[in-house]
Design a protein around this motif. Sequence first.
Motif, PDB file in Angstrom:
ATOM      1  N   ASP A   3       0.835  -1.197   0.000  1.00  0.00           N
ATOM      2  CA  ASP A   3       0.000   0.000   0.000  1.00  0.00           C
ATOM      3  C   ASP A   3       0.871   1.249   0.000  1.00  0.00           C
ATOM      4  OD1 ASP A   3      -2.507   1.476   0.334  1.00  0.00           O
ATOM      5  OD2 ASP A   3      -1.708   1.956   2.315  1.00  0.00           O
ATOM      6  N   PHE A   4       1.898   1.259   0.843  1.00  0.00           N
ATOM      7  CA  PHE A   4       2.779   2.420   0.869  1.00  0.00           C
ATOM      8  C   PHE A   4       3.452   2.623  -0.484  1.00  0.00           C
ATOM      9  CE2 PHE A   4       7.016   4.182   1.050  1.00  0.00           C
ATOM     10  CZ  PHE A   4       6.750   5.428   1.585  1.00  0.00           C
ATOM     11  N   SER A   5       3.985   1.553  -1.045  1.00  0.00           N
ATOM     12  CA  SER A   5       4.736   1.682  -2.289  1.00  0.00           C
ATOM     13  C   SER A   5       3.856   2.158  -3.436  1.00  0.00           C
ATOM     14  CB  SER A   5       5.378   0.337  -2.655  1.00  0.00           C
ATOM     15  OG  SER A   5       6.255  -0.038  -1.627  1.00  0.00           O
ATOM     16  N   GLU A   6       2.616   1.654  -3.489  1.00  0.00           N
ATOM     17  CA  GLU A   6       1.743   2.022  -4.605  1.00  0.00           C
ATOM     18  C   GLU A   6       1.114   3.398  -4.425  1.00  0.00           C
ATOM     19  OE1 GLU A   6      -1.224  -0.976  -5.194  1.00  0.00           O
ATOM     20  OE2 GLU A   6       0.335  -2.513  -5.448  1.00  0.00           O
ATOM     21  N   ARG A   7       0.720   3.671  -3.183  1.00  0.00           N
ATOM     22  CA  ARG A   7      -0.108   4.836  -2.974  1.00  0.00           C
ATOM     23  C   ARG A   7       0.705   6.059  -2.534  1.00  0.00           C
ATOM     24  NH1 ARG A   7      -2.810   6.638   1.272  1.00  0.00           N
ATOM     25  NH2 ARG A   7      -1.958   4.991   2.560  1.00  0.00           N
ATOM     26  N   VAL A   8       1.786   5.835  -1.794  1.00  0.00           N
ATOM     27  CA  VAL A   8       2.519   6.972  -1.238  1.00  0.00           C
ATOM     28  C   VAL A   8       3.876   7.126  -1.918  1.00  0.00           C
ATOM     29  CG1 VAL A   8       3.318   8.091   0.867  1.00  0.00           C
ATOM     30  CG2 VAL A   8       1.338   6.565   0.962  1.00  0.00           C
ATOM     31  N   GLY A   9       4.828   6.280  -1.538  1.00  0.00           N
ATOM     32  CA  GLY A   9       6.132   6.264  -2.207  1.00  0.00           C
ATOM     33  C   GLY A   9       6.933   7.549  -2.120  1.00  0.00           C
ATOM     34  N   ALA A  10       6.578   8.443  -1.206  1.00  0.00           N
ATOM     35  CA  ALA A  10       7.306   9.704  -1.096  1.00  0.00           C
ATOM     36  C   ALA A  10       8.227   9.679   0.113  1.00  0.00           C
ATOM     37  CB  ALA A  10       6.319  10.860  -0.972  1.00  0.00           C
ATOM     38  N   ASN A  11       9.119  10.662   0.158  1.00  0.00           N
ATOM     39  CA  ASN A  11      10.113  10.730   1.226  1.00  0.00           C
ATOM     40  C   ASN A  11       9.601  11.602   2.373  1.00  0.00           C
ATOM     41  OD1 ASN A  11      12.456  10.924   2.747  1.00  0.00           O
ATOM     42  ND2 ASN A  11      13.761  11.017   0.931  1.00  0.00           N
ATOM     43  N   PRO A  12       9.497  11.034   3.572  1.00  0.00           N
ATOM     44  CA  PRO A  12       8.939  11.802   4.685  1.00  0.00           C
ATOM     45  C   PRO A  12       9.886  12.916   5.106  1.00  0.00           C
ATOM     46  CG  PRO A  12       9.894   9.758   5.488  1.00  0.00           C
ATOM     47  CD  PRO A  12      10.000   9.716   4.001  1.00  0.00           C
ATOM     48  N   GLY A  13       9.327  14.044   5.493  1.00  0.00           N
ATOM     49  CA  GLY A  13      10.134  15.110   6.063  1.00  0.00           C
ATOM     50  C   GLY A  13      11.074  15.770   5.079  1.00  0.00           C
ATOM     51  N   ARG A  14      10.914  15.476   3.791  1.00  0.00           N
ATOM     52  CA  ARG A  14      11.826  16.089   2.821  1.00  0.00           C
ATOM     53  C   ARG A  14      11.073  17.037   1.894  1.00  0.00           C
ATOM     54  NH1 ARG A  14      14.444  13.404   5.924  1.00  0.00           N
ATOM     55  NH2 ARG A  14      16.364  12.279   5.489  1.00  0.00           N
ATOM     56  N   ALA A  15       9.776  17.089   2.040  1.00  0.00           N
ATOM     57  CA  ALA A  15       8.983  17.991   1.215  1.00  0.00           C
ATOM     58  C   ALA A  15       7.676  18.252   1.937  1.00  0.00           C
ATOM     59  CB  ALA A  15       8.720  17.365  -0.155  1.00  0.00           C
ATOM     60  N   GLY A  16       6.932  19.222   1.463  1.00  0.00           N
ATOM     61  CA  GLY A  16       5.697  19.556   2.159  1.00  0.00           C
ATOM     62  C   GLY A  16       4.452  19.061   1.451  1.00  0.00           C
ATOM     63  N   HIS A  17       4.631  18.322   0.354  1.00  0.00           N
ATOM     64  CA  HIS A  17       3.423  17.931  -0.375  1.00  0.00           C
ATOM     65  C   HIS A  17       2.682  16.797   0.319  1.00  0.00           C
ATOM     66  CE1 HIS A  17       5.301  14.357  -2.078  1.00  0.00           C
ATOM     67  NE2 HIS A  17       6.325  15.102  -2.458  1.00  0.00           N
ATOM     68  N   ARG A  18       1.483  16.557  -0.149  1.00  0.00           N
ATOM     69  CA  ARG A  18       0.556  15.646   0.515  1.00  0.00           C
ATOM     70  C   ARG A  18       1.153  14.256   0.734  1.00  0.00           C
ATOM     71  NH1 ARG A  18      -2.954  13.482  -2.695  1.00  0.00           N
ATOM     72  NH2 ARG A  18      -2.627  15.182  -4.157  1.00  0.00           N
ATOM     73  N   LEU A  19       1.828  13.728  -0.275  1.00  0.00           N
ATOM     74  CA  LEU A  19       2.324  12.361  -0.144  1.00  0.00           C
ATOM     75  C   LEU A  19       3.520  12.288   0.802  1.00  0.00           C
ATOM     76  CD1 LEU A  19       1.902  10.953  -3.750  1.00  0.00           C
ATOM     77  CD2 LEU A  19       0.432  10.670  -1.754  1.00  0.00           C
ATOM     78  N   ALA A  20       4.334  13.348   0.813  1.00  0.00           N
ATOM     79  CA  ALA A  20       5.450  13.362   1.758  1.00  0.00           C
ATOM     80  C   ALA A  20       4.913  13.414   3.181  1.00  0.00           C
ATOM     81  CB  ALA A  20       6.360  14.562   1.490  1.00  0.00           C
ATOM     82  N   VAL A  21       3.842  14.183   3.367  1.00  0.00           N
ATOM     83  CA  VAL A  21       3.234  14.251   4.695  1.00  0.00           C
ATOM     84  C   VAL A  21       2.679  12.882   5.077  1.00  0.00           C
ATOM     85  CG1 VAL A  21       1.324  15.212   6.030  1.00  0.00           C
ATOM     86  CG2 VAL A  21       2.721  16.705   4.601  1.00  0.00           C
TER      87      VAL A  21
END
Lengths: 363, 76
Positions: A3-21
């Motif tokens: 689920d994380f890999s398909e739906r999110v896949g972003a880097n936490p704390g490195r950007a402010g966009h929705r998926l990073a959050v």
Amino acid sequence: MADFSERVGANPGRAGHRLAVEAGRIVYNTREALAEFFNAPDPLRIVFAANITEAINICLHGLLEPGDHVITSSMEHNSVIRPLRYLEKAGVAVSVAQCTPEGELDPEEVDKLVKPYTKMVVINHASNVVGTLLPVREIGRICRRYGLLFLVDSAQTAGAYPLDMKKDFIDLLCFTGHKSLYGPMGTGGVAIGNRVATDALRPLKQGGTGSHSEKEEQPDFWPDALESGTLNVVGLSGLAAGLSWLREQGVAKIRRQEQKLVRKLLAGLEELKGVTVYGTKNATKQTGVVSFTLRDISPSEAGLRLDEESGLLCRVGLHCAPLAHRTIGTFPQGTIRFGLGAFNTSEEIEEAVRAVYQLTKRS
Amino acid sequence: MAGQGFSVFLFQSSSYALRAEKLLAQEKIRSKLIPVPRSLSSDCGVCLRTGRADKKKAIMVMEKNSLRFEQVHDLK
Ligand SMILES: Cc1ncc(COP(=O)(O)O)c(C=O)c1O
């Protein structure tokens, strides 16, 4: 994880966009779940690492300085004794409290090694070789009495046996995700108690944290100070799933189940001729690890034959713990070790005993 | 008029902001994690936006839980 890999896949704390959050939230929720699970004081004092080995290194290298004294046990895994032997060369004094051949430790053995410059006691909660539980709470109490830091390697117990940072007086609870926490490999860390000051622990590595990016110096607050570099977010999402499964089951229930299986396995093996079982041989004093040797077959040959003839997978040899094998008297040949978990069944135990019996019969 | 508009809390790291989000939610205070407005900081992370009317209550919740924030601003 999928689920994380398909739906999110972003880097936490490195950007402010929705998926990073969203990625950050997964990581934070894992911190919170662990803090609750271990009764740690603050989710922000859960520091992630690649595994428990790295977590132990973060603590030992970060806290111990030349001139300090540290006490450990003679049942330790290499992940504790190797960093300590390394630090010893740099001037840290290391004492090893002697355990019995069954792997048990009398807290008195620790007490009598305490010196005025002792800083820390480092022990595993249970041996990975024979499963023997060490008296964590009693040793924790001794540490409090002398004002020592107490580090526990919970690789063999977290998730399989109750652990509570406050009740057990633990200051640094190191854990690994891929064993009884039912998470994936490549996850682990340390829960740090309030008695450890942020500035007392030097970061093992420095680098990007996604915080205070305008500064060229390492941040001085946790968890960031100790977590440079991109975290294993995919793995941590799996660890969170393992923790929520554990919460549903309850550690007490898992413990009861494992204890029953261990009792059965011990009884079955002890009946066999030519089999020597190590440890306390008492299911209430150990975890789901049972070690034994065969009179006529070496551990390595036995391991191969159990795999090929019965499809039984076990680890043989020294189990990265030569010190523990010296203590129980099985160095250098090692033992054959069965490791049980929450998914093993009574039938599998019978099968395992039968397979060992077959080996002893034909040799 | 007081109570209208938004306030934003800046933290030293996104882990803190995420903890704040959780703590406020437990107290039924609505909040949202948003990118830090460039006018407030050059940092690349997130900050937590609440209704201005909830600012005092949010501060109390964070203080009660010993969660430190770095700055709080009212958005125009
Ligand atoms: C007691 C003990 N400590 C440390 C470790 C090291 O674990 P990891 O390889 O996850 O760092 C193990 C696992 O083999 C273990 O059993």
